[in-house]
Design a protein around this motif. Structure first.
Motif, PDB file in Angstrom:
ATOM      1  N   TRP A  19       1.005  -1.249  -0.031  1.00 44.44           N
ATOM      2  CA  TRP A  19      -0.114  -0.103   0.100  1.00 44.44           C
ATOM      3  C   TRP A  19       0.922   1.301  -0.029  1.00 44.44           C
ATOM      4  CZ3 TRP A  19      -4.612   0.811  -1.666  1.00 44.44           C
ATOM      5  CH2 TRP A  19      -5.450  -0.491  -1.523  1.00 44.44           C
ATOM      6  N   SER A  53       4.167   1.615  -1.092  1.00 45.08           N
ATOM      7  CA  SER A  53       4.758   1.798  -2.364  1.00 45.08           C
ATOM      8  C   SER A  53       3.548   2.166  -3.500  1.00 45.08           C
ATOM      9  CB  SER A  53       5.384   0.248  -2.939  1.00 45.08           C
ATOM     10  OG  SER A  53       4.523  -0.414  -2.911  1.00 45.08           O
ATOM     11  N   LEU A  54       2.549   1.768  -3.439  1.00 45.50           N
ATOM     12  CA  LEU A  54       1.495   1.995  -4.388  1.00 45.50           C
ATOM     13  C   LEU A  54       1.067   3.416  -4.270  1.00 45.50           C
ATOM     14  CD1 LEU A  54      -0.863  -0.938  -4.549  1.00 45.50           C
ATOM     15  CD2 LEU A  54       0.757  -0.138  -6.369  1.00 45.50           C
ATOM     16  N   THR A  55       0.838   3.811  -3.087  1.00 43.88           N
ATOM     17  CA  THR A  55       0.693   5.242  -2.543  1.00 43.88           C
ATOM     18  C   THR A  55       1.656   6.369  -3.246  1.00 43.88           C
ATOM     19  OG1 THR A  55      -0.586   4.628  -0.868  1.00 43.88           O
ATOM     20  CG2 THR A  55       0.020   6.636  -0.904  1.00 43.88           C
ATOM     21  N   ALA A  72       4.040   5.622  -5.537  1.00 42.82           N
ATOM     22  CA  ALA A  72       4.112   5.760  -7.101  1.00 42.82           C
ATOM     23  C   ALA A  72       2.791   6.574  -7.645  1.00 42.82           C
ATOM     24  CB  ALA A  72       3.946   4.338  -7.623  1.00 42.82           C
ATOM     25  N   PHE A  73       1.553   6.401  -6.913  1.00 37.42           N
ATOM     26  CA  PHE A  73       0.736   7.250  -7.374  1.00 37.42           C
ATOM     27  C   PHE A  73       0.684   8.730  -7.237  1.00 37.42           C
ATOM     28  CE2 PHE A  73      -3.593   9.404  -6.463  1.00 37.42           C
ATOM     29  CZ  PHE A  73      -4.144   9.036  -7.589  1.00 37.42           C
ATOM     30  N   ILE A  74       1.365   8.971  -6.072  1.00 39.54           N
ATOM     31  CA  ILE A  74       1.557  10.489  -5.987  1.00 39.54           C
ATOM     32  C   ILE A  74       2.607  11.095  -6.913  1.00 39.54           C
ATOM     33  CG2 ILE A  74       2.805  11.910  -4.276  1.00 39.54           C
ATOM     34  CD1 ILE A  74       1.291  10.513  -2.279  1.00 39.54           C
ATOM     35  N   GLY A  85       2.893   9.641  -9.878  1.00 39.47           N
ATOM     36  CA  GLY A  85       2.278   9.702 -11.215  1.00 39.47           C
ATOM     37  C   GLY A  85       1.490  11.217 -11.291  1.00 39.47           C
ATOM     38  N   VAL A  86       0.947  11.463 -10.072  1.00 38.65           N
ATOM     39  CA  VAL A  86       0.118  12.858 -10.253  1.00 38.65           C
ATOM     40  C   VAL A  86       1.013  13.860 -10.378  1.00 38.65           C
ATOM     41  CG1 VAL A  86      -1.304  14.358  -8.719  1.00 38.65           C
ATOM     42  CG2 VAL A  86      -1.799  11.917  -8.888  1.00 38.65           C
ATOM     43  N   ILE A 136       7.997   8.144  -8.801  1.00 31.54           N
ATOM     44  CA  ILE A 136       7.318   6.919  -9.104  1.00 31.54           C
ATOM     45  C   ILE A 136       8.218   5.468  -9.074  1.00 31.54           C
ATOM     46  CG2 ILE A 136       6.663   5.579 -11.461  1.00 31.54           C
ATOM     47  CD1 ILE A 136       5.200   8.354 -12.368  1.00 31.54           C
ATOM     48  N   GLY A 162       8.585   4.487  -5.491  1.00 34.89           N
ATOM     49  CA  GLY A 162       7.533   3.688  -5.251  1.00 34.89           C
ATOM     50  C   GLY A 162       7.951   2.341  -5.682  1.00 34.89           C
TER      51      GLY A 162
END
Length: 129
Positions: free
Chosen positions: A24, A26-28, A30-32, A34-35, A78, A81
């Protein structure tokens, strides 16, 4: 009052939480990243016809990702992450090693050390081409 002994079930809970939260987090991250990347580069058109690989060591890559993440580079965040996602099962193996040592299960300790050695050699050889 009797003090409870830290046991195998406790380690299994810790390992389960490590895997769950590691994914969770690492996904968070990477998502941040990406944004942030889309905010700064969302309007650009990428040219995927040419791919240039840079010949760098693992330490140069990690240093570059770290420096970029510190400076707020979306791409580096990214990759950070992704590195966290890669490290999650590595930490699981290390926790298992400590669990086997505490339980004095030397067969699984040796097996876990072999797995760590194989991963280390694979990473070292994979980045030294």
């Amino acid at each position: 009052m009797q003090q409870e002994k830290f046991g195998e079930k406790d380690f299994q809970n810790i390992i389960g939480n490590l895997l769950r939260y590691g994914v969770w987090i690492s996904l968070t991250v990477a998502f941040i990243g990406g944004v942030i990347y889309l905010i700064h580069h969302g309007h650009e058109v990428e040219n995927y016809s040419v791919f240039q690989e840079k010949d760098r060591s693992i330490f140069e890559v990690i240093s570059s990702v770290y420096q970029g993440a510190i400076h707020g580079s979306g791409t580096s965040i990214i990759f950070f992450g992704i590195i966290l996602l890669f490290l999650t099962p590595i930490f699981r193996i290390l926790l298992s090693l400590f669990s086997f040592l505490i339980e004095k299960d030397y067969l699984y300790t040796v097996i876990t050390l072999i797995v760590i050695l194989i991963i280390s050699i694979s990473v070292a050889l994979g980045f030294s081409h």
